[in-house]
Scaffold this active site. Sequence first.
Site, mmCIF file in Angstrom:
data_model
loop_
_atom_site.group_PDB
_atom_site.id
_atom_site.type_symbol
_atom_site.label_atom_id
_atom_site.label_comp_id
_atom_site.label_asym_id
_atom_site.label_seq_id
_atom_site.Cartn_x
_atom_site.Cartn_y
_atom_site.Cartn_z
ATOM 1 N N ASP A 1 4.865 -15.606 24.500
ATOM 2 C CA ASP A 1 3.642 -15.012 25.056
ATOM 3 C C ASP A 1 3.689 -13.485 25.109
ATOM 4 O OD1 ASP A 1 5.423 -14.591 27.126
ATOM 5 O OD2 ASP A 1 4.416 -15.904 28.556
ATOM 6 N N ASP A 2 4.763 -12.879 24.611
ATOM 7 C CA ASP A 2 4.815 -11.420 24.498
ATOM 8 C C ASP A 2 4.850 -11.002 23.023
ATOM 9 O OD1 ASP A 2 7.326 -12.354 23.927
ATOM 10 O OD2 ASP A 2 8.407 -10.895 25.161
ATOM 11 N N ARG B 1 0.144 -11.962 30.727
ATOM 12 C CA ARG B 1 0.466 -11.847 29.294
ATOM 13 C C ARG B 1 -0.524 -12.587 28.403
ATOM 14 N NH1 ARG B 1 6.985 -12.690 28.380
ATOM 15 N NH2 ARG B 1 7.717 -10.855 29.532
ATOM 16 N N HIS C 1 11.493 -7.758 20.777
ATOM 17 C CA HIS C 1 11.869 -6.633 21.630
ATOM 18 C C HIS C 1 13.371 -6.378 21.595
ATOM 19 C CE1 HIS C 1 12.404 -10.158 24.307
ATOM 20 N NE2 HIS C 1 13.446 -9.471 24.751
ATOM 21 N N ASP D 1 15.592 -21.631 20.810
ATOM 22 C CA ASP D 1 15.608 -21.117 19.437
ATOM 23 C C ASP D 1 16.984 -21.312 18.796
ATOM 24 O OD1 ASP D 1 16.772 -19.258 21.124
ATOM 25 O OD2 ASP D 1 15.602 -17.544 20.415
#
Length: 366
Positions: free
Chosen positions: A191-192, A118, A302, A278
């Site tokens: 990292d995405d 990634r 996503h 988060d």
Amino acid sequence: MYFCYISRMHNYCKKRRKLSVLITSIIIVLIVFISSVIRYDQEKDELLKFQDGRLQQMFTSSVQVKTAENKSSRYQSNLRSIKNSISNISPNRVDLTGANLSHIFISVKTTSQNHQRRLQLLLNTWIMYAKTQTYIFTDNFDNSLDESFPGHLINTNCSNDHNRRSLICKMGYEFDHFILSGHRWWCHVDDDTYVNVVELVKLLGTYKHTEDWYLGRPSLDHPIEVIDHLHRGQKLAFWFATGGAGFCISRALALKMVPYAGGGRLQRAGDQIRLPDDCTLGYIINSVLHRELTVIDRFHSHLEPLGRISPPDIRSQITFSYNRRKNRINIVNVPGFSEDIDPTRFWSIHCHLYPLSNECLSHPDR
């Protein structure tokens, strides 16, 4: 006749004098008002810098106490990693006007198994446009990555699994490094995530870092409700910005968070609600400090249907993500490279935003 003329002139001069006095008074009032506004902003900025210094002293002393109590080699390795990374960060001069890229601290959370799968994609695309401002937080040292990105790879030594304590461990390092950096804004991404750097800078330029701002996008359409494990029988409800879409926090707000999130305290807050990183930040900001989440619908994760983002709207969006797990394909609808070559669509997004860049013109599959 002469007397009438003199009388009219006298009245005229009298009116002119009154008008002149009125205009002069208005100008004086405006000058006083503008001066007071400027003085208020300067005093506010000085107060922020004073709080910054006091909190950094408090944070530093807490780290020193923690160092005295923890003599393990793992903790000493963590401390050396922090000191090495801090030496490469230069505090920015604080003022009150807008924002530019040098004012932003961008942290990317990753894990060692994603360095090639990634992270390399991000290094080859959007990070190239924010290399000085971006820091990679991982769980293991990577010699080749450190050589290609010197001084910006932070080995947290946190566990490489995906449980909440491991995630909070890394987020705690991100927060502490931002506090010590002196930057105006902290923006976190995973990292995405692809970051449209130009739009991110534009967004932050519309807010003041001297005010309390929590910018991001929730993954739920309602506040999350959890059991308060410190107060039996009570529940907590709060909003949080999902880390997968990215979020930004102003320095003024981050300084208020230090007593609850700095120097390892983030883990304690996470244990209270038993939710990931988060959510824990959202709990501190929304439930403890009573600051609101400002929803920015141009952040994308996503967890939403990314195919709804139309190509004409791509340039104005701030972050993008993807998901191709277990035959569930959720990607941005953007023309460009084939999905075999570009399964995440990040290269296609990048070359849509920067079609004349060297990396796009020289791409072997263009």
